[in-house]
Design an enzyme around this catalytic site. Structure first.
Site, PDB file in Angstrom:
ATOM      1  CE1 TYR A 278     -14.866 -33.041-104.291  1.00 10.64           C
ATOM      2  CE2 TYR A 278     -16.264 -34.792-105.153  1.00 10.64           C
ATOM      3  CZ  TYR A 278     -15.337 -33.790-105.354  1.00 10.64           C
ATOM      4  OH  TYR A 278     -14.872 -33.522-106.625  1.00 10.64           O
TER       5      TYR A 278
ATOM      6  N   GLY B 137      -8.911 -26.063-125.758  1.00  8.95           N
ATOM      7  CA  GLY B 137      -9.184 -25.339-124.524  1.00  8.95           C
ATOM      8  C   GLY B 137      -8.933 -23.860-124.710  1.00  8.95           C
TER       9      GLY B 137
ATOM     10  CB  SER C 257      -4.670 -29.403-123.513  1.00 12.09           C
ATOM     11  OG  SER C 257      -3.808 -29.980-122.577  1.00 12.09           O
TER      12      SER C 257
END
Length: 322
Positions: free
Chosen positions: A188, A37, A34
């Protein structure tokens, strides 16, 4: 010509110009291309000399923007868009089928795409999103299109797989192998999950090189700290702030030496084409050169690499052999 010397400020264009002969005529697949990036910048500079650059992304409209922008800069570029969602094993299989139908062999596979830092999320395959997008999906893609890479092997050329990791891999204590196939939201931590996924990148590259037995050479790398669309979300910025790399109001601190996108893509291009890496398969690159001393112990353990490989094979339901 003397051997090129690279530094932290070397750009992808400068690396590509140094290795024009190595890039010329090659077919390269780059994930995560993209605009704004480093995957885009990698594709742009390689398109000047490569025979074919396959760009991927999960959004076809953004892919088209990337293709148009590269062709505006490099009118003669041979760009082929490929829709690929690395967070879905079914989508990876579909994309791999398309690649395997191409007439051309594949000289270089660059795993650049990554999931942005964010809260705990499961993919359609019930995998944690960071690990799925950054490791399991790329593992499956590599396995499925390995015949295309092997078709590029000659007496004078060995195909390469490049995996964009991060120095951030050292900021965690390593991968919890028990959660790779069975994610646990209780364990997490979003910034930690990113670091664990980057550990997996390094372990995968070293184990791939080992198991390929010289038929494919794999490398991992730290591109540098670059402000791209990947870390532009509030969650990603908060993750950087948690590490002290951004202030509370998301301004850069002096804990990191930030790179521009052209500088950030340089190490990827070096990993893909620098002939001096031929005798260093499995290496981790930092500022365009092999720097295995920069790998944290938990990302260089061969037993962990072998276990992660086996677990990933079990997840995809296939054995990865050569």
């Amino acid at each position: 010509m003397s051997a090129p010397s690279f530094t932290a400020t070397t750009t992808a264009d400068e690396v590509a110009r140094a290795f024009t002969e190595q890039i010329r005529g090659k077919n390269v697949l780059i994930t995560g291309t993209s605009l704004n990036g480093i995957g885009f910048e990698t594709a742009r500079v390689l398109a000047k000399d490569a025979n074919l650059v396959i760009i991927t992304g999960h959004n076809s409209e953004r892919l088209k923007l990337t293709e148009e922008t590269i062709k505006k800069d490099v009118p003669g570029a041979n760009i082929r868009p490929l829709v690929l969602d690395l967070s879905s094993l079914a989508a990876v299989r579909k994309a791999a089928t398309e690649v395997n139908a191409y007439a051309e062999p594949l000289h270089v596979l660059i795993h650049n795409a990554a999931a942005g830092v964010g809260p705990f999320a499961l993919t359609v395959d019930n995998l944690e999103k960071q690990m799925a997008t950054d490791h399991v999906g790329p593992f499956l893609l590599t396995k499925l299109i390995a015949p295309k890479l092997l078709a590029a092997h000659t007496a004078a050329y060995t195909p390469r797989v490049v995996v964009v990791s991060s120095a951030g891999h050292a900021l965690c204590t390593g991968i919890d192998l028990s959660t790779v196939a069975h994610p646990d939201p209780e364990k997490y931590i979003q910034s930690d999950a990113y670091c664990k996924a980057k550990c997996a990148n390094i372990l995968f590259a070293s184990e791939l090189s080992k198991r390929a037995g010289g038929k494919i050479k794999a490398y991992s790398l730290h591109p540098g700290a670059i402000f791209t669309n990947l870390n532009s979300s509030v969650e990603a910025k908060q993750g950087l702030a948690d590490f002290g790399f951004l202030t509370a109001d998301f301004q850069p601190t002096d804990k990191l030496a930030w790179k521009t996108q052209p500088q950030g893509a340089a190490t990827t291009v070096a990993a893909a084409f620098d002939p001096r890496l031929e005798d260093k398969p499995g290496s981790y690159l930092f500022d365009c050169v092999a720097a295995n001393d920069q790998i944290a112990p938990h990302a260089s353990d061969s037993a962990t690499a072998a276990k992660l490989w086996t677990i990933t094979e079990q997840i995809i339901g296939e054995t990865f052999t050569f």
